[in-house]
Design an enzyme around this catalytic site. Structure first.
Site: not given
Ligand code: FAD
Length: 385
Positions: A131, A368, A284, A345
């Site tokens: 890069t 990548e 749930q 939190g």
């Protein structure tokens, strides 16, 4: 936690490796992972112990100083290290897959003998320098140059976001050897730290992966022997892409390791945190999240395993590794996000590790090859192009 999805597939040698490694990581790496993230410090004390276990030459044959293991072992190692400390997992996966592997695959016998043993023993660290400021997803736009001068090349390069950059000894530099030849004018030259003109820039102040000293590397008129050319002139891009096919299996395993850790922490917390008179695991809404997280983690690991097995069998694995990397990195973001949500939190506080996992997971969708680039690669395969 239910049965490990890999139990169905792993051979006994992989199971033993996973068990031993998990005990090692829980004992040696997890206790320091929070601090090295906070201090943005590479944990050399752990690196030395990992080197003794062969983690820096996982697939290198024993006669070249490595552990001589297969790709399934490789993903097991990367998953387990990343489950404990993703920044260290990044160091190990980049070192093995895009630094050592290309030398093994494309190097001459003399090059292998010279560079691989110290890399495989973890005495030297490798880096992959593709890069540049103007060449990211489009690597073929790179501008660094190597001009032949007698028996040497004169290399000028400006590389950014180099994983292991500040600690790397042996760098695979992607440079233009023939500016007129476009994509076919790119080559790979191995440049060692200490060569005159080799300079390391500031370490990036990253959001995640903070244990890894990702930095820029500049080469100013570096005189490098022509014998350091990997493969032939003009083969650079194809060597890079081949290395990245392997690298992506490792990044996928890294993402899976982060997601595994986030799921474990979420399960633990959901059982101990009480609200409305019951553990939140009894609600749930929490169970739905845990079910999705567990399913995604297992699915990612199965895709990674398929890519690893294809590579071990010598089959084509570009498509499988792209799918594994895309999926594992995307679900790592989702799973770590749900782990934060389950912590309420406290998940947003640095007192709990899920906050770090959430930051670490994010970049797996970028490096990548971004998720967008991976979708392009996969679509090409789907369309038969
Ligand atoms: C922590 C970290 C470590 C890294 N380690 C290394 C390393 O060791 N070696 C190395 O060489 N590089 C490394 N990189 C660089 C990484 O590989 C690049 O950041 C990545 O390839 C994307 O390039 P870019 O950042 O220039 O983004 P760009 O290419 O500018 O992309 C910006 C956005 O545009 C999108 N985009 C670009 N082209 C297209 C297109 N054709 N179609 C659709 N969307 C597109 C991308 O997906 C992205 O969303 C690292 C980066 C980070 C953050």
């Amino acid at each position: 936690m239910g049965q490990d999805v890999m139990e169905t597939f792993l051979e006994e040698k992989h199971r033993v490796l996973q068990r031993t490694l998990r005990a090692f990581c829980d004992r040696e790496i997890t206790p320091v992972a929070g601090n090295v993230d906070k201090e943005a410090r590479f944990p050399w004390e752990v690196q030395e112990k990992m080197a003794r276990l062969g983690h820096f030459g996982i697939q290198v044959p024993k006669d070249l100083g490595g552990a001589g293991m297969d790709t399934v072992s490789y993903i097991t190692v990367i998953e387990e290290i990343s489950r404990a400390c993703a920044g260290l997992g990044l160091c190990v996966t980049v070192h093995n897959s895009v630094a050592v592997y290309p030398i093994m695959a494309f190097g001459t016998d003399a090059q292998k003998k010279k560079w691989v043993p110290p890399l495989a023993r973890g005495e030297k660290i490798g880096a992959f320098c593709l890069t540049e400021p103007n060449a990211g997803s489009d690597a073929s736009a790179l501008e660094s140059t190597a001009i032949r001068d007698g028996d040497d090349y004169i290399v000028n390069a400006n590389k950014v976001f180099v994983t292991n950059g500040a600690i790397a000894d042996i760098c695979l530099m992607f440079v233009r050897t023939d500016p007129a030849a476009g994509r076919r004018g790119i080559s790979v030259i191995v440049v060692e730290r200490g060569t005159k003109g080799f300079t390391v820039g500031d370490v990036e102040d990253l959001s995640g992966m903070r244990a890894n000293p990702v930095s820029s590397i500049r080469l100013y008129d570096c005189r490098v022997p022509a014998a350091n050319l990997l493969g032939r002139e003009g083969e650079g891009l194809s060597i890079g892409l081949t290395a990245l096919d392997t690298g992506r299996i490792g990044i996928a395993a890294q993402a899976a390791g982060i997601a595994m850790a986030a799921l474990e922490e979420a399960v633990k917390y959901a059982k101990q945190r009480h609200q409305f008179g019951v553990p939140i695991a009894k609600h749930q809404a929490i169970q739905m999240m845990l079910a999705d997280m567990a399913t995604q983690v297992d699915a990612a690991r199965l895709l990674i395993y398929r890519a690893a097995v294809q590579k071990d069998r010598g089959d084509a694995f570009t498509q499988a590794s792209a799918m594994a990397k895309l999926y594992a990195s995307e679900i790592a973001s989702q799973v770590t996000d749900m782990a934060v949500q389950i912590h309420g939190g406290y998940g947003f506080s640095k007192s709990y590790p899920v906050e770090r996992f959430y930051r670490d997971a994010r970049v797996t969708r970028i490096y990548e090859g971004t998720s967008e680039v991976h979708r392009m690669v996969i679509a090409r395969g789907v369309l038969g192009g």
